[in-house]
Scaffold this active site. Sequence first.
Site, PDB file in Angstrom:
ATOM      1  N   ARG A   1       0.830  -1.204   0.000  1.00 32.72           N
ATOM      2  CA  ARG A   1       0.000   0.000   0.000  1.00 32.72           C
ATOM      3  C   ARG A   1       0.870   1.262   0.000  1.00 32.72           C
ATOM      4  O   ARG A   1       0.486   2.283  -0.557  1.00 32.72           O
ATOM      5  CB  ARG A   1      -0.987   0.004   1.174  1.00 32.72           C
TER       6      ARG A   1
ATOM      7  N   GLU B   1      -9.432   6.204   7.100  1.00 33.80           N
ATOM      8  CA  GLU B   1      -7.998   6.466   7.008  1.00 33.80           C
ATOM      9  C   GLU B   1      -7.614   7.758   6.278  1.00 33.80           C
ATOM     10  O   GLU B   1      -6.673   8.435   6.690  1.00 33.80           O
ATOM     11  CB  GLU B   1      -7.311   5.281   6.297  1.00 33.80           C
TER      12      GLU B   1
END
Lengths: 795, 518
Positions: free
Chosen positions: A334, A737
Amino acid sequence: MKTGSMKTGPMNKHAGQPSAAAETSVTRPLPHDSAEKHVAGDARYIDDLLEPAGLLHVYVGVSDCAHGRLRRLNLDAVEAFPGVVAVISAADVPGVNDISPVHRNDDPIFVEELIEFHGQVLFAVAADTYDAARRAARLAEVEVDPLPAIVDVEDAMQQKSFVLEPHRMQRGDYAGALAEAANRLQGNIRIGGQDHFYLEGQAAMAIPQEDGDMLVYSSTQHPSEVQHLIAQAMDRPDNAVTVEVRRMGGAFGGKETQASQWAVIAALIAHHTRKPAKIRLDRDDDMRSTGKRHDFLISYDVGFDQHGRIQGIDLELAARCGMSADLSGAISDRAMFHSDNAYYLPNVRITSHRCKTHTVSNTAFRGFGGPQGMMGIERVMDHIAQYLKLDPLTVREANLYGGPPRNITPYHMTVEDNIAPELIGELAETANYERRRQAIDAFNRKNPVIKRGIALTPVKFGISFTTTFLNQAGALVHVYKDGSIHLNHGGTEMGQGLFIKVAQVVADVFQVDTGQVKITATNTGKVPNTSATAASSGSDMNGMAAYAAADKIRRRLIGFACEEYRVGADEIHFADGRVRIGQRDLSFAELVMAAYLGRVSLSATGYYRTPKIHYDRERSQGRPFLYFAYGAAVSEVELDTLTGEYCLTAVDILHDVGRSLNPAVDLGQIEGGFVQGAGWLTTEELWWDDQGRLRTHAPSTYKIPVASDVPAHFKVHIWDRGRNPEPTIHRSKAVGEPPLMLAISVHSALTQAVAATADRRELPTLDAPATPEQILMAIQAYRAQTYRAPACRAD
Amino acid sequence: MASVDRPDTDHAIRFLHGGSVCEISDCDPTATVLDYLRLDAGLTGTKEGCAEGDCGACTVVVGELHGERLAYRALNACILLLPSLHGKQLITVEDLRDRDRDRQLHPAQQLMVDYHGAQCGFCTPGIVMSLFALTKQTQDTAPLDQRINDALAGNLCRCTGYAPIRRAAEVLLQQDRSDQFDAQTASTVDRLQQIQPRRTLHVSRDDRHYFVPTDLQALCTLLNEYPEACMVAGATDIGLWITKDQQILPTVIYLGNVAELKQIKLDRTAGYLEIGAAVTYSDAMEPLCRWYPDFKPLLRRLGAAQVRNAGTIGGNIANGSPIGDMPPGLIAIGAELVLSNTGGSRRIALEDFFIDYGKQDLRPGECVEKILIPLPSDERQFRTYKLSKRLDQDISAVCAAYGMELSRDGRVDAIRIAYGGMAATPKRAHACEQALIGRTWDQAAVDAAQQALAEDYQPISDWRASADYRLLGAQNLLQRFYLETSGGEHEVRLSHRPLPVAEGQINENRVNEDRTNE
């Protein structure tokens, strides 16, 4: 927004529902479902649950060295301590002594022979009081043959110490582009880790059932995994274990995999003693013995034109994974997926190293590697701007994704929903960026001691688990005869407001008050095989699954009413807790009772899997994300060049949540995420000594933001034009997030303020966290022009 | 155990809680209030977040008689020892609902709901208690936002970013906030008067003892009898020995009820402000800062409200910590100590009290009775500065203090410089002082004095700061002192505000932020 393809459904509720009020229960800023319990002290966390008779209190004994071979573990004194009932270690695990979430067998519950970090669990002791268990846990005689410890990323890179193979992503000809570029810069930045500092530490309580089954209350984001790991450790099938989570006192990723060990240990004690057992780590042991956000060392080599537009870039990311893989593979991936942030990188190579160190295994933390990846490219933007003497915002805007061909990511996904230019433009204008920057330049020219800085940075964050199979969710909805509704789904509540959002979705389906929907604890017996509540996916996936379950029941009710009252489906309308059926007007409960008497099933499961996504990791190509969430922030700082002390003086945020399911909850995620990110990049410093011991393991030494760190000028706006072009639940977007990364603007503004202490084309190196010490030292080095050489490259 | 059998000794802790007097005669002498609440009383609303008084999840409010007046203070229950509640009122989150009004939420609670001030909810009871305590502070005249930040500095919240909590607090302070506790003040005062300790309390179990004497003579007698006893005032340090290290403390003597040690006296004739060793930071703040305003910004950064309400200047000195925030400033102004035992008292200069790390000039049977603070002269310039990672509620990396008198022609007549965090004890910078004495107060002198600091100190590297940063910071703080006392034209301190152009340009309510307050 395109509407042609939409039917009546969760993504377009008004279509076909003319009677719906403008504000239904979705989109309303309802309070958190437990708000009243929170403020009254009535909300129960694991350690607040009524204790069953005979409860044992469990504590762990941990290693006192970072790396070594366990020669002898003498537990006699532990066993002899008054009140102690049982002591267990590796030999007492009936099943598999491992809690690795990715089945690598590299995360022992108890050390067998090899100690790989300071604070690693050697044994567990159960006693009749918490105090006795803690005291006894200190009494073990441990003999270890010490081995040399690798503590940081640089050491690991030098010694080629890795937990996983390196990984690479590439598009275009980065080397050719670098060679031909008009300008070229190299640099690097160290980014520190972060402790989750959830206020409720790790805790679990296990209660033995008949047949040797186990019921476990755990403070975990991932009940299904805890269930499986307990079963595996007890050598029982998954169906022998039930895990329940009502709420967590914060998690932030720290209870995605790292809650397992404690729940497993409590279950093993309960398994051995046939008595209920509770474990709760104190703050110091929690911080020493559980993983954190990965530290990164990011190096770059970038070529760009005279407008600051990137032509080619070579990025190298080295992550400190700690002693085991845990989720480091996906986290490092990621980081790579976000090494572009909102910018088009025409020729790019991204290399990721997953370093093994003799420190606690690092783990998921809000953003999951994305924040670190973004820090790298935002540093590059600032560096280019400084070199060309351009406003960093100009350079950022010049590099944003755009129309074809400037809409392809380094992993070959087409960016279809790019709203970054629009959103940044709007924020720059409303936050008065240009005038403020000029005023700051003028201030800096006049003031030698105090300097100021400002920065606007964007966020583009990919939504979906990049491990594709995890993108599935389930829900269970019952409607009882009296019309009250029982809601259950696989998502867990950690404070993020998931439960109220999903309840709003379900209430909306039946057009009843949200208060009529009973929100119930996540339980592996109700919804099985769930994914962790993570990757910001909670409301996207569980909202859809719950919608599907509720909609099934609603359709059954409609079918029943059509038959019973001989009307067409288009004559049935749910609104305001009532159901209009032709000329009849029933309360929801009356229709439900009638349906029950008519033998209609009033319980349904719902299931959702995210559409469109696919990813070929071997080739680093595909569409790992359903969509992107966007935001932008302007931060202004002032700093004292004598001491390195600084203050965040103003923050303006514009953030896209699509069509908000609950603006109050979403605003809370944005504000809270930003401040948590600001802490990560400023005051939150994890400090290991040369023995590999973490010395900042409590709030007295590890400093998360307090109220005064948040400026009075903290203007946060939800983008009112936000709509998700993908058919998500009510066209909302994930919000857990993405806002954390808005705080990169703080670090960027601090870098600007440090750069104002001398007139150079080079950008000062300011590592994160930018503590006052880091800043003062960066100023010293910048003025003296003693820069750090680019870090050694692995290839 | 002579004192155990004395007729003038009490054996039950008495305090007011939940509308009745709790009487506890059998408890662990060093039990914390948090453990009492959660383990014995079954009240789990108060949470443990850190067990070291730094996160505030365990915040409770304690009511105490100050003369006829009832004062409410927020305290960390995790390091508050149960016997120290003797004679006081304990209020926990469970007590805030109004029993007479259908158990409705207290305004501090309701506004936290209305403004979405709780997410995970774990810190929330502590936050609510701090806000409740804030509503009871009527003396503070600081600006609203600072009062709120100060009230919350000891409460960590990891979810909200504090913004909604501050919105709730602003409304709370601007509305009528009288509550059932105000309505019952008279009866509470009355009941507290009935349980005021008039003799020494002695709690014991398994040959471990906790004494709460009420006057200096009783204290000295006890110290004579138990010279090894651990003296505790705020327990903001000793509390951690118990919760973190699980130390067994055989004999503890609590100073917080000793009348003489609680006194603040102004002796203009002798030229001293006398602060009793058991006076809390909170109580010392106003009188001290009236004479030395520069202590104010330091004191408001010392710990947080909960710590300042418990901790004492005497404790900050007596435990000899090299990183206490008060000693450098007190040394720089020439403070002295009065040390007492059964034989009488002696006076010493504060700097002479600190002998080495963990070693103070305190004889067996002796206690710090009071601190003598010389009243300032008009010529004396005084500053004290603190460097830490985080502005609020952090322990110093470096704490600096300067007391200086200049002659008419701009020479340094007298100077006292002391630093914390630079050596094993709070320590004067003699070489640095010598480099300045007699010299004109100019940049050249300061440059020389900065170099001399390297002779005075060889600081250590640890998690708070590296040795390099400590020394450089110490040198640069001297530079700041110079800039602030030499009439420079530039800003030398952070304003904590953005440039004015940032304000007033935002089109408020443009998006739906306001809707969230429905």
